[in-house]
Design a protein around this motif. Structure first.
Motif, PDB file in Angstrom:
ATOM      1  N   GLU A  15       4.882   9.259   0.948  1.00 39.43           N
ATOM      2  CA  GLU A  15       3.626   9.518   0.239  1.00 39.43           C
ATOM      3  C   GLU A  15       3.271   8.352  -0.693  1.00 39.43           C
ATOM      4  O   GLU A  15       2.118   7.930  -0.767  1.00 39.43           O
ATOM      5  CB  GLU A  15       3.738  10.824  -0.547  1.00 39.43           C
ATOM      6  N   LYS A  16       4.264   7.824  -1.381  1.00 42.33           N
ATOM      7  CA  LYS A  16       4.051   6.686  -2.278  1.00 42.33           C
ATOM      8  C   LYS A  16       3.602   5.456  -1.488  1.00 42.33           C
ATOM      9  O   LYS A  16       2.685   4.735  -1.889  1.00 42.33           O
ATOM     10  CB  LYS A  16       5.335   6.386  -3.052  1.00 42.33           C
ATOM     11  N   ASN A  19      -0.016   5.984  -0.208  1.00 41.20           N
ATOM     12  CA  ASN A  19      -0.955   5.818  -1.310  1.00 41.20           C
ATOM     13  C   ASN A  19      -1.112   4.343  -1.682  1.00 41.20           C
ATOM     14  O   ASN A  19      -2.221   3.859  -1.934  1.00 41.20           O
ATOM     15  CB  ASN A  19      -0.484   6.637  -2.512  1.00 41.20           C
ATOM     16  N   HIS A  23      -4.661   2.112  -1.407  1.00 42.60           N
ATOM     17  CA  HIS A  23      -5.375   1.706  -2.620  1.00 42.60           C
ATOM     18  C   HIS A  23      -5.274   0.242  -3.012  1.00 42.60           C
ATOM     19  O   HIS A  23      -6.116  -0.246  -3.761  1.00 42.60           O
ATOM     20  CB  HIS A  23      -4.960   2.608  -3.776  1.00 42.60           C
TER      21      HIS A  23
END
Length: 177
Positions: A15-16, A19, A23
């Motif tokens: 997930e990190k 993300n 971004h």
């Protein structure tokens, strides 16, 4: 595919990583060019498990990728210098992801329009009123040399992620600006 040797810095939080890829704004595209590597900073978009980027359809990047599609794409963010009482132990706080794969020119105008729309939405959100269409992409030409725009997709063959995350009070703060 090689794995991170400094396993204490290995980031496996999917997930990190996702993300981070969504971004961050730029990455460095590393290509194989005969004797010397060739690396250039690029705007990119992470979409459907691939990196997409574009160019004007001519130039050195286009020439290299047409001959040698294996690439490495590195995205990183530095957070600061980590202090330590021993000067040689000073370190850097960061997050980085290296993507390994093959850069392929997108020939489907629908896919190219979708990727370019994602780029526009990422870098200029809500600036343009109309969405890009496959018809527009098919007819679009560079003002420099009239070549069609090139959209590339990096099909992943491997990925590594590293991080050195530290508390902000352990980062060097300079009084000099």
């Amino acid at each position: 595919m090689d794995q991170v040797r400094y396993t204490q810095r290995d980031c496996t939080d999917k997930e990190k990583i996702e993300n981070f890829l969504l971004h961050e704004r730029t990455g460095v595209l590393g290509m194989v060019n005969g004797t010397f590597p060739y690396a250039i900073p690029m705007n990119y978009v992470w979409h459907k498990g691939s990196v997409y980027f574009h160019g004007m359809g001519s130039g050195k990047k286009e020439d290299i990728l047409s001959q040698s599609p294996p690439v490495c794409f590195t995205i990183y963010q530095e957070h600061g210098t980590v202090i330590d009482p021993v000067p040689c132990h000073a370190d850097t706080a960061y997050m980085s992801v290296m993507l390994f794969g093959k850069a392929e020119k997108v020939t489907d105008f629908e896919e190219a329009a979708e990727a370019l729309q994602r780029l526009v939405d990422k870098y200029m959100p809500e600036y343009y009123n109309n969405s890009l269409t496959s018809n527009f992409i098919e007819k679009y030409r560079s003002s420099l040399d009239e070549n069609p725009v090139s959209v590339y997709r990096i099909t992943l063959q491997g990925m590594t992620a590293k991080e050195n995350s530290v508390e902000s009070e352990k980062l060097f703060k300079s009084e000099i600006h």
